[in-house]
Write an enzyme that holds these catalytic residues in place. Sequence first.
Site, PDB file in Angstrom:
ATOM      1  CD  GLN A 173       0.939  -8.238  -3.028  1.00 43.11           C
ATOM      2  OE1 GLN A 173       1.423  -9.697  -3.800  1.00 43.11           O
ATOM      3  NE2 GLN A 173      -0.537  -8.484  -3.883  1.00 43.11           N
TER       4      GLN A 173
ATOM      5  CE  LYS B 138       3.789  -2.305  -4.622  1.00 38.39           C
ATOM      6  NZ  LYS B 138       3.012  -1.472  -2.943  1.00 38.39           N
TER       7      LYS B 138
ATOM      8  N   GLY C 134      -3.290  -4.006  -4.925  1.00 38.80           N
ATOM      9  CA  GLY C 134      -4.726  -2.700  -4.914  1.00 38.80           C
ATOM     10  C   GLY C 134      -4.099  -1.463  -5.572  1.00 38.80           C
ATOM     11  CG  HIS C 135      -0.636  -1.327  -8.090  1.00 38.02           C
ATOM     12  ND1 HIS C 135      -0.165  -1.465  -8.387  1.00 38.02           N
ATOM     13  CD2 HIS C 135      -0.538  -1.738  -6.562  1.00 38.02           C
ATOM     14  CE1 HIS C 135       1.334  -2.687  -7.927  1.00 38.02           C
ATOM     15  NE2 HIS C 135       0.902  -2.896  -6.434  1.00 38.02           N
TER      16      HIS C 135
ATOM     17  CG  ASP D 261      -2.258  -0.693   1.184  1.00 38.59           C
ATOM     18  OD1 ASP D 261      -2.605  -1.519   0.166  1.00 38.59           O
ATOM     19  OD2 ASP D 261      -1.560  -1.471   2.108  1.00 38.59           O
TER      20      ASP D 261
END
Length: 425
Positions: free
Chosen positions: A224, A16, A40-41, A13
């Site tokens: 991650q 990235k 989740g990007h 988180d």
Amino acid sequence: MAVDLLLGLQWGDEGKGKIVDVLTTNYNIIARFQGGPNAGHTLVFNGKKHVLHTIPSGIFHDNATNLVGNGVVIDPVIFKGELDKLEEQDVDYRKSLLISRKAHIILPTHRLLDAASEASKGKAKIGSTLKGIGPTYMDKTGRNGIRVGDLELSDWKERYRALADKHESMIKFYNVEIEYNLEELEVEFFKAVEVLKSLKFIDSEEYIYQAQRSGQSILAEGAQGSLLDIDFGTYPFVTSSNTTAAGACTGLGVAPNQIGEVFGIFKAYTTRVGSGPFPTELFDEDGATMAKVGNEFGATTGRPRRCGWLDLVALKYACQVNGVTQLMMMKGDVLSGFKTLKVCTAYKYKGEEISHLPYNIEPENVEPIYTEFSGWNEDLTEMSEASQMPKALNDYIEFLEKELETPITIVSVGPDRKQTIFRQQ
């Protein structure tokens, strides 16, 4: 040309997706090398928020090729959902999105296995996202998995059936209450597989090799964070893949001597989702303020993130195992308004002061030792030049650079791609 890497240095988180989006203009190819839809990007531009789970974060740039590498595990249903959202935004992904034949596929029964396994652990659960990631990697290492390339074979459904039947027998073994209708799940799954099959499958390691030889620039995108690495993270509260720089070599087929820059992304403070040790976690008003101002909720699960001061011991460790060459600090704007900032510069470990990350950082073994800094009140979100940054922020950054022996080249001051300050080194 060398392949550059972009990695998270904390418990995920870190932001990235935003930085990949910002840097994509410098690269021909963006290649995701590990993880699955538990990632989740989040990208924000033109006033809109976009969340990607498996698709590389360069997909919104017309001139970039986006590759899902062999180290990734793909859930066709979630992948189809991502594609549907891209179509709604008129993104022509068919010309720019490539899938490695060696990437493994998440089956509906992998998700059910994940839920059964987690339920069986009771209070000892590890905080799985229940996306089937762990069971899929277990099948990969157990040499039972189904890969994207298998979808091109005439008997792939027979292979699916054999593995799904095996999974159902394993679910019974856990002896927990899991309600499901596999037939319904399979209708959705097989429909999504047909969509996946409409994309271009490639032998990705050969593709990347030839791209390098022809002078194309490549950015490898991780998911991650380093502290969730299956080998070097806070085991067992980790993900199921290698999130560190080494994972790019195995997840894309890139030789170690072909790695160029290693960009490390970290937040100006620390967050963690799910279970596991977190030495600098805050349970007071400061922690609540970080969570509120930083909108600290998981992009994939919506789970609230635990918040704490920056842990420099863990950050040094991540820089070390990754060989980070440039650092990028995210969410500096969230710390505006704190009268005093703290940075954990050492641990009291079993009565002794240490400055390295030990084998076990459970609360009974580790107590953080802090260095304090003056905070700043200025709103950073409208700043666009390093010269505008307040002295207290510069002091904070310079201290981190000295301790980490690595330059901080980007400071993010908001979620939008425009809210990015490039520092001259």
